[in-house]
Enzyme design. Structure first.
Site, PDB file in Angstrom:
ATOM      1  N   GLY A  10      -3.628   7.039  26.913  1.00  0.00           N
ATOM      2  CA  GLY A  10      -4.200   6.709  25.614  1.00  0.00           C
ATOM      3  C   GLY A  10      -5.606   6.155  25.734  1.00  0.00           C
ATOM      4  O   GLY A  10      -6.160   6.044  26.833  1.00  0.00           O
ATOM      5  N   GLN A  11      -6.158   5.746  24.604  1.00  0.00           N
ATOM      6  CA  GLN A  11      -7.560   5.356  24.575  1.00  0.00           C
ATOM      7  C   GLN A  11      -7.803   4.009  25.259  1.00  0.00           C
ATOM      8  O   GLN A  11      -8.674   3.888  26.127  1.00  0.00           O
ATOM      9  CB  GLN A  11      -8.045   5.317  23.117  1.00  0.00           C
ATOM     10  CG  GLN A  11      -8.017   6.688  22.483  1.00  0.00           C
ATOM     11  CD  GLN A  11      -8.373   6.674  21.006  1.00  0.00           C
ATOM     12  OE1 GLN A  11      -9.199   7.447  20.555  1.00  0.00           O
ATOM     13  NE2 GLN A  11      -7.755   5.799  20.242  1.00  0.00           N
ATOM     14  N   ASP A  35       9.170   5.129  30.661  1.00  0.00           N
ATOM     15  CA  ASP A  35       9.312   5.632  29.294  1.00  0.00           C
ATOM     16  C   ASP A  35       9.729   4.505  28.350  1.00  0.00           C
ATOM     17  O   ASP A  35      10.869   4.032  28.384  1.00  0.00           O
ATOM     18  CB  ASP A  35      10.345   6.761  29.280  1.00  0.00           C
ATOM     19  CG  ASP A  35      10.383   7.504  27.963  1.00  0.00           C
ATOM     20  OD1 ASP A  35       9.820   6.995  26.968  1.00  0.00           O
ATOM     21  OD2 ASP A  35      10.990   8.590  27.917  1.00  0.00           O
ATOM     22  N   ALA A  59       2.006   2.526  22.978  1.00  0.00           N
ATOM     23  CA  ALA A  59       2.655   2.304  21.683  1.00  0.00           C
ATOM     24  C   ALA A  59       2.963   3.632  21.014  1.00  0.00           C
ATOM     25  O   ALA A  59       2.385   4.667  21.359  1.00  0.00           O
ATOM     26  CB  ALA A  59       1.754   1.466  20.771  1.00  0.00           C
ATOM     27  N   ASP A 101      -3.969  -4.360  13.212  1.00  0.00           N
ATOM     28  CA  ASP A 101      -4.257  -4.891  11.877  1.00  0.00           C
ATOM     29  C   ASP A 101      -3.168  -4.537  10.874  1.00  0.00           C
ATOM     30  O   ASP A 101      -3.053  -5.177   9.823  1.00  0.00           O
ATOM     31  CB  ASP A 101      -5.590  -4.323  11.374  1.00  0.00           C
ATOM     32  CG  ASP A 101      -5.607  -2.794  11.346  1.00  0.00           C
ATOM     33  OD1 ASP A 101      -5.503  -2.192  12.436  1.00  0.00           O
ATOM     34  OD2 ASP A 101      -5.718  -2.201  10.258  1.00  0.00           O
ATOM     35  N   TYR A 124       5.365   1.594  10.904  1.00  0.00           N
ATOM     36  CA  TYR A 124       4.536   1.326  12.077  1.00  0.00           C
ATOM     37  C   TYR A 124       4.142  -0.147  12.141  1.00  0.00           C
ATOM     38  O   TYR A 124       4.302  -0.801  13.186  1.00  0.00           O
ATOM     39  CB  TYR A 124       3.287   2.209  12.037  1.00  0.00           C
ATOM     40  CG  TYR A 124       2.237   1.804  13.044  1.00  0.00           C
ATOM     41  CD1 TYR A 124       2.440   1.995  14.402  1.00  0.00           C
ATOM     42  CD2 TYR A 124       1.031   1.226  12.631  1.00  0.00           C
ATOM     43  CE1 TYR A 124       1.478   1.616  15.327  1.00  0.00           C
ATOM     44  CE2 TYR A 124       0.069   0.846  13.538  1.00  0.00           C
ATOM     45  CZ  TYR A 124       0.293   1.047  14.890  1.00  0.00           C
ATOM     46  OH  TYR A 124      -0.654   0.659  15.801  1.00  0.00           O
TER      47      TYR A 124
END
Length: 307
Positions: A10-11, A35, A59, A101, A124
């Site tokens: 991911g980022q 996992d 996530a 957020d 989420y």
């Protein structure tokens, strides 16, 4: 220090990996090896890996899809962090966990402080808030890092989507009544590495300076429309040919989504500054850096983009 780093595909995880490897031994298992959707398998893997620090940016982030996959979202975002945090607490291992957020309801116009009441509007957001609670209640040394509007030169994100659409469409229609701070994964990674490098020998003391919870974004704020407009302007200034002639502001009601988004996602950075003396760069400066990185990633330099 031996660090377990999740989510390196991911980022944020991808941005953290090279920075941490400069100074530490980093264990970065692939998703199939570690996992989070199978939390019952994680304690045994942790026993084998024996990390000195756990950093968990991994996530479930498909915000709209989570409305139909709530069980999976909670497995990854709440149940798995709970296992990590309990193991970490039992073994005296500090843990960094990333949140969002979306734990706030987005009401009002004030920036959100760490101790403001939460009120997530989506599955989420609820799953991420549950993850925060699980990490905190485990009782070990921890730092929960809430961030927002994350993007990078690589991966699937708003900046890259806007770049693609600006080259395909004559006009972009972008929501103008949701406010927050575009934040580069590069900024998040560099700030966290600075926090981890503080002089105290014990990370539990470092994390205690912020009461185990900080907000971390770039500085300043804008709307999604403002962000999109800045991306388009930045591309034009770098000579990138675009089809889009305008960025049209629209209301949230004109772009319905399955999951409700907060209207006000601006996070207060006071605790970050007071606890650690750190002030992230403003979002416009960070965007300029990321646009240059994007052009480099796709094989263009700013000077050659228009050729």
């Amino acid at each position: 220090m031996r660090i377990l780093l999740t989510g390196t595909g991911g980022q944020v995880g991808g941005a953290l990996l090279p920075l941490l490897r400069d100074q530490h031994t980093v264990v970065a298992p692939r998703r199939e090896e570690f996992d989070l959707s199978k939390p019952e398998t994680l304690a045994g893997k942790l026993e084998a890996l024996k990390p000195d620090l756990i950093i968990n940016p991994a996530a479930y982030t498909a915000v709209d899809k989570a409305e139909d996959e709530s069980a999976l979202a909670f497995l990854v975002n709440s149940d798995a962090p709970a296992v990590l945090a309990r193991w970490a607490a039992a073994h005296g291992v500090p843990m960094v966990h990333f949140s969002t957020d979306y734990v706030f309801d987005g009401s009002g116009r004030s920036v959100w402080r760490e101790d403001d009441p939460t009120g997530p509007l989506s599955v989420y957001g609820r799953s991420k808030l549950a993850g925060e609670s699980a990490v905190r209640s485990a009782g070990g040394a921890h730092l929960v890092v809430r961030t927002a509007w994350v993007y990078a030169a690589q991966g699937a994100n708003f900046m890259r989507t806007m770049i693609r659409l600006a080259r395909e469409r004559e006009a972009l229609r972008v929501v103008s009544d949701q406010w927050g701070t575009p934040t580069t994964a590069r900024t998040i990674a560099s700030v966290l590495v600075e926090i981890l490098g503080k002089d105290e020998a014990d990370l539990s003391d470092v994390f205690a300076h912020a009461n185990g919870l900080i907000h971390l974004t770039n500085s300043g704020s804008t709307s999604w429309h403002g962000f999109a407009s800045a991306i388009v302007a930045g591309l034009r200034s770098r000579g990138v040919p675009l089809k889009a002639a305008e960025v049209v502001p629209i209301a949230t009601k004109d772009y319905p989504t399955k999951a409700t988004r907060p209207e006000n996602s601006r996070l207060d950075l006071t605790r970050l500054r007071e606890a650690y003396g750190l002030v992230p760069p403003d979002w416009e400066r960070a965007l300029a850096e990321e646009l240059d990185a994007y052009l480099d990633t796709v094989g263009l330099t700013p000077s050659a983009a228009g050729t």
